[in-house]
Design a protein around this motif. Structure first.
Motif, PDB file in Angstrom:
ATOM      1  N   MET A   1     123.464   6.908  29.713  1.00  0.00           N
ATOM      2  CA  MET A   1     122.819   8.102  29.190  1.00  0.00           C
ATOM      3  C   MET A   1     123.688   9.323  29.413  1.00  0.00           C
ATOM      4  SD  MET A   1     118.800   8.717  29.641  1.00  0.00           S
ATOM      5  CE  MET A   1     118.032   7.139  29.354  1.00  0.00           C
ATOM      6  N   ARG A 187      99.224  13.820  28.981  1.00  0.00           N
ATOM      7  CA  ARG A 187      99.292  14.454  30.299  1.00  0.00           C
ATOM      8  C   ARG A 187      99.568  15.932  30.084  1.00  0.00           C
ATOM      9  NH1 ARG A 187     104.368  11.284  32.374  1.00  0.00           N
ATOM     10  NH2 ARG A 187     104.947  11.984  30.292  1.00  0.00           N
ATOM     11  N   HIS A 259     101.083   6.646  20.925  1.00  0.00           N
ATOM     12  CA  HIS A 259     100.065   7.290  21.743  1.00  0.00           C
ATOM     13  C   HIS A 259      98.730   7.432  21.036  1.00  0.00           C
ATOM     14  CE1 HIS A 259     103.028   7.929  24.750  1.00  0.00           C
ATOM     15  NE2 HIS A 259     103.815   8.510  23.888  1.00  0.00           N
TER      16      HIS A 259
ATOM     17  N   LEU B 292     116.889   4.832  31.084  1.00  0.00           N
ATOM     18  CA  LEU B 292     116.655   3.799  30.072  1.00  0.00           C
ATOM     19  C   LEU B 292     116.916   2.413  30.669  1.00  0.00           C
ATOM     20  CD1 LEU B 292     116.108   2.915  27.148  1.00  0.00           C
ATOM     21  CD2 LEU B 292     118.507   3.375  26.641  1.00  0.00           C
ATOM     22  N   GLU B 700     100.022   4.171  32.387  1.00  0.00           N
ATOM     23  CA  GLU B 700     101.308   3.485  32.294  1.00  0.00           C
ATOM     24  C   GLU B 700     101.221   2.126  31.617  1.00  0.00           C
ATOM     25  OE1 GLU B 700     103.697   3.470  35.965  1.00  0.00           O
ATOM     26  OE2 GLU B 700     102.259   4.940  36.712  1.00  0.00           O
ATOM     27  N   ARG B 703     105.242  -1.063  26.588  1.00  0.00           N
ATOM     28  CA  ARG B 703     104.812  -1.735  25.354  1.00  0.00           C
ATOM     29  C   ARG B 703     106.007  -2.309  24.626  1.00  0.00           C
ATOM     30  NH1 ARG B 703     100.597   2.060  22.370  1.00  0.00           N
ATOM     31  NH2 ARG B 703     100.919   0.491  20.757  1.00  0.00           N
ATOM     32  N   LEU B 711     109.117  -0.433  23.380  1.00  0.00           N
ATOM     33  CA  LEU B 711     108.802   0.773  22.606  1.00  0.00           C
ATOM     34  C   LEU B 711     108.713   2.006  23.496  1.00  0.00           C
ATOM     35  CD1 LEU B 711     106.043  -0.814  20.325  1.00  0.00           C
ATOM     36  CD2 LEU B 711     108.465  -0.452  19.798  1.00  0.00           C
ATOM     37  N   THR B 712     108.300   1.795  24.732  1.00  0.00           N
ATOM     38  CA  THR B 712     108.128   2.930  25.641  1.00  0.00           C
ATOM     39  C   THR B 712     109.383   3.064  26.495  1.00  0.00           C
ATOM     40  OG1 THR B 712     107.002   1.373  27.083  1.00  0.00           O
ATOM     41  CG2 THR B 712     105.617   2.811  25.783  1.00  0.00           C
ATOM     42  N   ALA B 713     110.466   3.469  25.864  1.00  0.00           N
ATOM     43  CA  ALA B 713     111.767   3.382  26.526  1.00  0.00           C
ATOM     44  C   ALA B 713     112.245   4.708  27.094  1.00  0.00           C
ATOM     45  CB  ALA B 713     112.786   2.811  25.542  1.00  0.00           C
ATOM     46  N   SER B 714     111.374   5.665  27.209  1.00  0.00           N
ATOM     47  CA  SER B 714     111.752   6.903  27.897  1.00  0.00           C
ATOM     48  C   SER B 714     110.519   7.407  28.621  1.00  0.00           C
ATOM     49  CB  SER B 714     112.228   7.965  26.906  1.00  0.00           C
ATOM     50  OG  SER B 714     111.108   8.586  26.302  1.00  0.00           O
ATOM     51  N   LEU B 715     110.722   8.391  29.464  1.00  0.00           N
ATOM     52  CA  LEU B 715     109.580   8.906  30.223  1.00  0.00           C
ATOM     53  C   LEU B 715     108.698   9.814  29.363  1.00  0.00           C
ATOM     54  CD1 LEU B 715     110.909   9.422  33.821  1.00  0.00           C
ATOM     55  CD2 LEU B 715     109.915   7.421  32.714  1.00  0.00           C
ATOM     56  N   ALA B 716     109.074  10.043  28.109  1.00  0.00           N
ATOM     57  CA  ALA B 716     108.150  10.727  27.205  1.00  0.00           C
ATOM     58  C   ALA B 716     107.102   9.731  26.709  1.00  0.00           C
ATOM     59  CB  ALA B 716     108.906  11.331  26.028  1.00  0.00           C
ATOM     60  N   ASP B 717     107.487   8.476  26.636  1.00  0.00           N
ATOM     61  CA  ASP B 717     106.570   7.465  26.109  1.00  0.00           C
ATOM     62  C   ASP B 717     105.995   6.569  27.194  1.00  0.00           C
ATOM     63  OD1 ASP B 717     106.701   8.267  23.467  1.00  0.00           O
ATOM     64  OD2 ASP B 717     108.559   7.167  23.128  1.00  0.00           O
ATOM     65  N   TYR B 718     106.757   6.327  28.238  1.00  0.00           N
ATOM     66  CA  TYR B 718     106.207   5.611  29.392  1.00  0.00           C
ATOM     67  C   TYR B 718     105.674   6.701  30.321  1.00  0.00           C
ATOM     68  CZ  TYR B 718     105.396   2.555  33.271  1.00  0.00           C
ATOM     69  OH  TYR B 718     104.770   1.867  34.279  1.00  0.00           O
ATOM     70  N   THR B 719     104.361   6.874  30.291  1.00  0.00           N
ATOM     71  CA  THR B 719     103.780   8.064  30.905  1.00  0.00           C
ATOM     72  C   THR B 719     103.265   7.753  32.309  1.00  0.00           C
ATOM     73  OG1 THR B 719     101.785   7.497  29.666  1.00  0.00           O
ATOM     74  CG2 THR B 719     103.177   9.201  28.754  1.00  0.00           C
TER      75      THR B 719
END
Ligand code: FAD
Lengths: 289, 799
Positions: A1, A187, A259, B292, B700, B703, B711-719
């Motif tokens: 990254m 959130r 979401h 990631l 959390e 997915r 699909l939830t590959a960042s902390l925006a999507d993996y909450t």
């Protein structure tokens, strides 16, 4: 990254920035809060970054009588704390409280937010709600664009590659307007699943002016024109608002994502629209309640 | 306490315990909070180079070719390596003595085919990480895609594509626990409730991603690995086999580690590769996971489908329980725990802290083309507790009994310990009912029910949820932490020494990564030896410091480390007293220690530890030769079976009927971890665990799509929950005695995460009870709630 290599130009003036953008693969960087994550994911790999943060005068909020001019580099936190904006457009601070977190609000800028054009972002919605104009500078001088013309698709605007957003002009609405903003997000600080902003003015117990802007349900911020038209002239009551809410969802075709499904988004449009309109109504002077 | 040069006899006996049980400030905090901590990523060594891994973007595919030519030519690239460059490097294989278990072979760099998105394929070593990543972009892989069965039930079907062809099946293990006659008892039960429950896959998500730095020593043909690991001893032992070096030439050090939660408890391909590369290149090699990579390559947790049924009579007595679990364990059976760890634990703990005479729990673990699962805080119990606690509430509702009363009637009572549950686990005395009562009292249960009734009358969706559970912690040598795992995790050896300056150093094989062990173990040593906690240096997380040891996981370190600390410090104290008795010319039984001094009880005649050490080590005239003792002791503690810890959580939630967002209005925990070493630390562990449980309950979920792509590959999507989503909690402690255990400590590192998903699921179900909605899938996101509500209220719902 880690980002790919890039060239970095720090512009001292608008003219310098525009000159530096005359390049086949250059991008403006303002707060970096959207661009840098995309570069780290290597979703964006600009060959040159043109840093506009040192350009004087782009970070002012100015009272121009009939309207207020917000410079492109005005940070979310700065807008949230502005007395002038609080007096003219209290909805701005209400919306900014939902943008990300403190550290991001200290760096993220209104120009960056508009240029980035996330359909769930708060600034685009607020500008659409307040009938704002986006002032754009390019090699051939300045032009302005209304929100509805500026936002083309998710993350796509009508900005040309060599143009820079320099300011936003927000016309001051007539006295006595009530405004409100609300959103649903997973959130605190997440991008909204659905957001809604309202502005109403009441005369003689009826809605004289109604604006409803929605986020998260279209290509960009959406003005619910059919709803607005339906409610104007109706008695200024929560019942009248509820009676028209079907118009708010009428032409919407939101996408489903990780979401929220399209159905849930449409449901939220009804819920949040009702809430912001009721709150705006309660805040409008001369309203029945 | 008055301040004196050293405490006189008056009062010392009364002031004990002086440190154990007290809210001693964390000794590691000044370092960690001022940025003086040293994490693996902070380590910079001379001539160090950086690794970056090329990873599979396919869930299941054969590797046709990997073209690394362009990558090798990039300036700054030192080398690009693939499996074929290390023909002698063995695959990672996690053995088990469990019957019906099939081990998988996981090559550190994929050979022939890949089995999950994110699997390491090749590694670039470059002068910096930026260049290494630039080179990754130049690697071209040609694939032959293979069929994907991402869903575990599909993967079990006869015609499913096989992940490990050599096994002939995707079923990695199968196990059944049975007690009594569950089928007959269930059939005859007057009442039954049942459901299909789903717990979705989670990431441990430590704040510090994994990082490894390997430093070769060409002179000694040795290697030091600095790694963000929970288990330096296990890694050292595994590396000796993989690298063919004796343990004396491999040192694994866990420096400051920023959280693990199970994710740093296994052996990883990247960990092996930095060692292999450092030896190949003759220079230090570092790899730091980015977020990631952390989400795709750190072991994942949970992920079970559980069909369960509970039979009971009209008085609310529980009669029979059955559970069938399908565990989606991912692509490989992880070392050393194996893929069986998490799913087997679900059926082991499903009967919970209740008396249920008849039980059958059946579990199958299925290989799927997803990242491997491994230990995750709570291991199996969050899912087990979610299921049994939902069933208990469903049964209570069916009978019209209050959920608290339903539990009170069925929890194992004080006189009934030890109690063997249907899976064979034995509960030792623990305050099951005491915790329930304490939680009800703290939350003001009856008033809360009144508040709820009022809220309901006003049309609000307000719910109260209880979760009671028990867990086995501090597991000793008779039980293996993971089924059939051939590694001893049940003993801990401490060594404590007083050096020639009188300073105290205590050495453990545990590896604190946020548990405050530098404080709690120092409190214990200080208490027993008679010094102050800040005077005790705790050495941990360094394989070279001990001959054997595994690390920190499974709520073991306070129990085993604490027990070993007590035994060892006592032995050392006896030595100190013997020496002092000679120096002070008094009987050993009259010698007392305290605050760094050794003195004759009832007098102020004494010496400091420094003076004592000087007499022993340096002043060769002070003691006759035969009275000199080496001021060092070493003892091992083995709790044999382990200790039972228990708790009750109560959550009160309110759901916004319009947006379906959930607000946690109250959160109460009453827990029994035996004797508290440090209430601040216990509270902190509970708070963190509950926060993770809130994540599991509401937010959390890793997915994957049908092709096995994350699909939830960042902390925006993996909450994960942030501070805003975590309510303030009220924690009370029930300190049930633990006879026969030196410290009386029970483990509590995981408990918070175990109770919270169930308590919140029950609270949400309770809030929605007027609509007849039951929560059976976690996390219960706003979208899931919307669908549940929509199914009842139809389109439009409520605003
Ligand atoms: C964790 C996180 C959460 C967030 N949550 C939210 C949220 O809830 N709501 C929300 O609205 N935003 C959110 N953001 C985004 C944040 O508000 C950004 O600050 C904003 O979107 C972009 O502003 P910036 O100044 O940082 O722009 P940059 O990142 O610098 O630039 C963004 C894009 O705009 C272009 N650009 C920037 N300035 C100009 C200009 N003056 N003229 C032309 N082009 C320009 C850049 O070239 C780039 O393409 C979040 C960000 C993060 C990291």
């Amino acid at each position: 990254m880690k980002p790919a290599a890039f060239e970095y130009v720090r512009a001292a003036s608008l003219a310098e920035a525009l000159a530096a953008l005359d390049h086949d693969d250059a991008k403006v960087i303002a707060g970096g809060q959207s661009l840098v994550p995309m570069m780290n994911f290597r979703l964006a790999q600009p060959a040159r970054l043109v840093d506009i943060n040192a350009i004087p005068d782009l970070n002012r909020i100015e009272d121009a009588g009939t309207h207020v001019v917000i410079g492109a580099l005005v940070r979310h936190a700065q807008a949230m704390c502005s007395d002038l904006l609080a007096a003219r457009f209290p909805v701005v601070a209400e919306a900014m409280a939902h943008v990300a977190h403190l550290a991001i609000r200290n760096r993220g800028s209104i120009g960056g937010s508009l240029a980035h054009a996330d359909p769930s972002a708060e600034w685009p919605l607020v500008v659409a709600l307040l009938d704002g104009e986006i002032v754009v500078a390019g090699p051939d001088g300045e032009r302005t664009a209304a929100a509805e013309d500026f936002f083309v698709a998710p993350l796509v605007t009508d900005l040309a590659e060599d143009e820079i957003v320099v300011a936003v002009r927000l016309p001051v609405p007539p006295a006595g307007c009530g405004m409100a903003f609300d959103e649903m997000s997973r959130r605190a600080g997440d991008f909204a699943i659905v957001s809604a902003g309202a502005l109403v003015r009441v005369e003689d117990g009826v809605f004289a002016q109604v604006r409803l802007a929605l986020g998260g349900v279209g290509d960009g911020p959406v003005r619910a024109r059919a709803f607005e038209d339906a409610l104007v002239g109706k008695p200024a009551t929560p019942q009248a608002i509820a009676g028209c809410l079907d118009f708010a969802v009428e032409d919407l075709e939101p996408e489903s994502d990780l979401h929220a499904s399209a159905e849930y988004r449409l449901h939220l449009v009804g819920v949040l629209s009702g809430r912001v309109l009721e709150r705006a109504l309660a805040r409008a002077s001369g309203s029945a309640s | 306490m008055t301040e004196r040069a050293f405490p006189s006899a008056s009062g010392l006996a009364e002031t004990r315990p002086k440190y154990v049980g007290k809210p001693v400030q964390r000794l590691e905090d000044p370092r960690l909070l001022t940025g003086a901590g040293r994490y693996a990523a902070d380590i910079r060594l001379d001539r160090m180079v950086h690794a970056a891994f090329a990873r599979s973007d396919q869930a299941h595919a054969r590797i046709v070719s990997i073209d690394t030519d362009a990558a090798r030519e990039l300036p700054g690239v030192i080398g690009v390596f693939m499996a074929q460059d290390f023909p002698d490097l063995p695959a990672i294989i996690a053995p088990s003595r469990m019957r019906d278990y099939r081990a998988t072979a996981c090559a550190p760099l994929a050979r022939d085919k890949v089995r999950y998105v994110g699997e390491p394929l090749a590694v670039v070593v470059a002068t910096d990480r930026y260049i290494a990543e630039d080179a990754l972009a130049l690697i071209a892989v040609e694939w032959e895609p293979l069929d994907v069965a991402a869903d575990p039930e599909t993967a079990l079907a006869g015609d499913a594509p096989l992940l490990h062809e050599e096994l002939g099946t995707n079923l990695l293990f199968e196990r059944v626990f049975e007690t009594g006659e569950p089928d007959a008892a269930m059939r005859d039960a007057p009442l039954r409730v049942s459901g299909r429950f789903r717990m979705h896959r989670k990431s441990p998500l430590a704040m510090e991603p994994r990082c490894y730095v390997a430093e070769p020593d060409r002179a000694r043909d040795a290697l030091t690995l600095y790694g963000s690991t929970q288990v330096p001893g296990i890694i050292r032992d595994a590396l000796t086999g993989l690298l063919g070096l004796p343990g004396s030439r491999i040192r694994v050090v866990a420096p400051d580690v920023g959280g693990g939660f199970g994710g740093k408890g296994s052996l990883y391909p990247e960990e092996i590769m930095v060692c292999v590369l450092a030896r190949r290149l003759g220079r230090p090699v570092k790899w730091t996971s980015d977020r990631l990579e952390d989400l795709t390559s750190t072991s994942q947790g949970f992920d079970e489908i559980i069909d369960a049924e509970l039979g009971f009579d009209t008085d609310g007595n529980l009669l029979a329980l059955t559970g069938t679990v399908v565990g989606d364990v991912g692509a490989y059976s992880i070392y050393p725990w194996t893929a069986a760890l998490e799913p087997v634990q679900v059926v082991s703990f499903l009967p919970g802290p209740y008396r249920i005479p008849h039980y059958r729990g059946a579990v199958r673990g299925v290989a799927t083309p997803k990242p491997p699962t491994g230990p995750y805080r709570g291991v199996g119990r969050p899912a087990a507790v979610f299921v049994i606690e939902r069933l208990i509430d469903m049964a209570a509702a069916k009978l019209g009994i209050d959920p608290a009363d339903m539990r009170r009637a069925n929890l194992v009572r004080a006189g009934e310990f030890p109690h063997r549950i249907g899976s064979g686990l034995v509960w030792d005395r623990s305050g099951f009912i005491e915790c329930l009562d304490a939680a009800c009292e703290t939350v003001g249960y009856n008033e809360l029910r009144t508040t709820q009734a009022e809220a309901r009358a006003a049309g609000r969706w307000f719910g109260i949820g209880i979760a009671s559970y028990a867990e086995l912690t501090g597991i000793g040598s008779r039980i293996s932490v993971a089924p059939g795992m051939p590694i001893n995790t049940g003993t801990e050896t401490a060594s404590v020494r007083i050096d020639s300056t009188g300073a105290v150093t205590a050495v453990f094989a545990v590896a604190s990564h946020g548990q405050s062990l530098e404080t709690t173990l120092a409190q214990i040593v200080a208490e027993e030896l008679g010094v102050r906690p800040q005077d005790v240096r705790i050495v941990h997380g360094d394989s070279a410091a001990t001959s054997h040891g595994t690390g920190t996981y499974a709520s073991r370190s306070a129990v085993l480390g604490g027990g070993a600390a007590i035994l060892t410090a006592r032995t050392l104290r006896d030595k100190v007293k013997r020496v002092a008795s000679h120096l002070l010319e008094a009987g050993v039984e009259d010698i007392e220690t305290g605050d760094g001094h050794v003195f004759v009880r009832g007098t102020d005649h004494g010496v400091s530890f420094a003076e004592l050490a000087h007499a022993v080590y340096s002043d060769m005239k002070a003691l006759p030769a035969d009275k000199r003792e080496i001021l060092e002791a070493m003892e091992t503690f083995d709790p044999v079976t382990g200790t039972t810890a228990s708790a009750t959580h109560i959550a009160a939630v309110e759901i916004d009927p319009g947006t379906l967002s959930v607000r946690i209005h109250r959160y109460v925990v009453a827990e029994d971890c035996g004797r508290l070493i440090n209430p601040l630390v216990v509270d902190g562990q509970v708070h963190g665990g509950v926060a993770q449980g809130i994540g599991a309950a509401l937010l959390e979920e890793l997915r994957f799509d049908e092709a096995g792509q994350l699909l939830t590959a960042s902390l925006a999507d993996y909450t994960v929950p942030s501070a805003v989503e975590v309510p303030s909690m009220e924690v009370t402690h029930v300190e049930t005695e633990l006879p026969g255990n030196p410290g009386g400590f029970r483990g509590m590192g995981e408990g918070g995460a175990i109770g919270a998903p169930a308590a919140i699921a029950n609270a949400i179900s309770d809030a929605l009870a007027p609509l007849g909605i039951e929560v059976s899938e976690l996390p219960v996101t706003p979208e899931r709630l919307f669908r549940l509500v929509q199914a009842v209220l139809g389109k439009g719902g409520r605003t």
